[in-house]
Design a protein around this motif. Sequence first.
Motif, PDB file in Angstrom:
ATOM      1  N   ALA A  48       0.847  -1.197   0.000  1.00  0.00           N
ATOM      2  CA  ALA A  48       0.000   0.000   0.000  1.00  0.00           C
ATOM      3  C   ALA A  48       0.879   1.243   0.000  1.00  0.00           C
ATOM      4  CB  ALA A  48      -0.898   0.004   1.230  1.00  0.00           C
ATOM      5  N   PHE A  49       0.308   2.322  -0.460  1.00  0.00           N
ATOM      6  CA  PHE A  49       0.973   3.622  -0.455  1.00  0.00           C
ATOM      7  C   PHE A  49       0.075   4.576   0.312  1.00  0.00           C
ATOM      8  CE2 PHE A  49       2.299   1.212  -4.078  1.00  0.00           C
ATOM      9  CZ  PHE A  49       3.679   1.373  -4.070  1.00  0.00           C
ATOM     10  N   TYR A  50       0.682   5.536   0.972  1.00  0.00           N
ATOM     11  CA  TYR A  50      -0.067   6.402   1.871  1.00  0.00           C
ATOM     12  C   TYR A  50       0.214   7.870   1.581  1.00  0.00           C
ATOM     13  CZ  TYR A  50      -0.238   2.057   4.453  1.00  0.00           C
ATOM     14  OH  TYR A  50      -0.428   0.754   4.803  1.00  0.00           O
ATOM     15  N   VAL A  51      -0.815   8.682   1.738  1.00  0.00           N
ATOM     16  CA  VAL A  51      -0.650  10.123   1.848  1.00  0.00           C
ATOM     17  C   VAL A  51      -0.923  10.418   3.318  1.00  0.00           C
ATOM     18  CG1 VAL A  51      -3.052  10.720   1.272  1.00  0.00           C
ATOM     19  CG2 VAL A  51      -1.240  12.364   0.874  1.00  0.00           C
ATOM     20  N   TYR A  52      -0.168  11.354   3.883  1.00  0.00           N
ATOM     21  CA  TYR A  52      -0.320  11.635   5.308  1.00  0.00           C
ATOM     22  C   TYR A  52      -0.198  13.127   5.577  1.00  0.00           C
ATOM     23  CZ  TYR A  52       4.787  11.738   5.171  1.00  0.00           C
ATOM     24  OH  TYR A  52       6.089  12.037   4.852  1.00  0.00           O
ATOM     25  N   GLU A  72      -1.289   7.224  -7.326  1.00  0.00           N
ATOM     26  CA  GLU A  72      -2.499   7.728  -6.665  1.00  0.00           C
ATOM     27  C   GLU A  72      -2.136   8.497  -5.393  1.00  0.00           C
ATOM     28  OE1 GLU A  72      -5.927   4.454  -7.696  1.00  0.00           O
ATOM     29  OE2 GLU A  72      -4.369   3.866  -6.280  1.00  0.00           O
ATOM     30  N   ALA A  73      -1.200   7.961  -4.614  1.00  0.00           N
ATOM     31  CA  ALA A  73      -0.782   8.642  -3.386  1.00  0.00           C
ATOM     32  C   ALA A  73      -0.106   9.968  -3.705  1.00  0.00           C
ATOM     33  CB  ALA A  73       0.148   7.744  -2.575  1.00  0.00           C
ATOM     34  N   LEU A  74       0.727   9.994  -4.723  1.00  0.00           N
ATOM     35  CA  LEU A  74       1.398  11.225  -5.122  1.00  0.00           C
ATOM     36  C   LEU A  74       0.394  12.269  -5.614  1.00  0.00           C
ATOM     37  CD1 LEU A  74       3.939  12.884  -5.609  1.00  0.00           C
ATOM     38  CD2 LEU A  74       4.190  11.710  -7.802  1.00  0.00           C
ATOM     39  N   THR A  75      -0.594  11.839  -6.379  1.00  0.00           N
ATOM     40  CA  THR A  75      -1.638  12.753  -6.845  1.00  0.00           C
ATOM     41  C   THR A  75      -2.397  13.342  -5.659  1.00  0.00           C
ATOM     42  OG1 THR A  75      -1.864  11.610  -8.943  1.00  0.00           O
ATOM     43  CG2 THR A  75      -3.753  12.916  -8.231  1.00  0.00           C
TER      44      THR A  75
END
Length: 94
Positions: A2-6, A58-61
Motif C-alpha cells: 500500500a501507499f499512503y498520503v499523510y 495515486e498517493a502522489l496525486t
Amino acid sequence: MAFYVYLLRCSDGSYYVGHTDDIETRMAQHQSAAVRSYTSTRLPVELLKSESFVTREEALTAEQQLKGWSRKKKEAWLAGDFEELRRLGKKTFN
C-alpha cells in the motif's frame, strides 16, 4: 503493498503533507530528523491522518492535491467533513 498520503502537525502548528510506502518508517524519520526536510526544524511532529492507496501514483496525486489546499480545507478533510470540502470547492480524491 500500500501507499499512503499523510498529514502531520508540526510543533509550530504548521501542516506537512507527504506520501510513502512505509508510514511507520517515514514517521520515525520525521521524528528523528533523519532526513533534512521541512519537519526537521519543527519537531516534534504529530501524525493527524493517513489514507492508503493502491499505487504510488495515486498517493502522489493525493499529496499534490492536499498541498494545494487551504488550511481550512485540510482541516475539513481531517474532520471528515465532506460537506465543508464541497463548499470550499475543488474536487476531493475520495
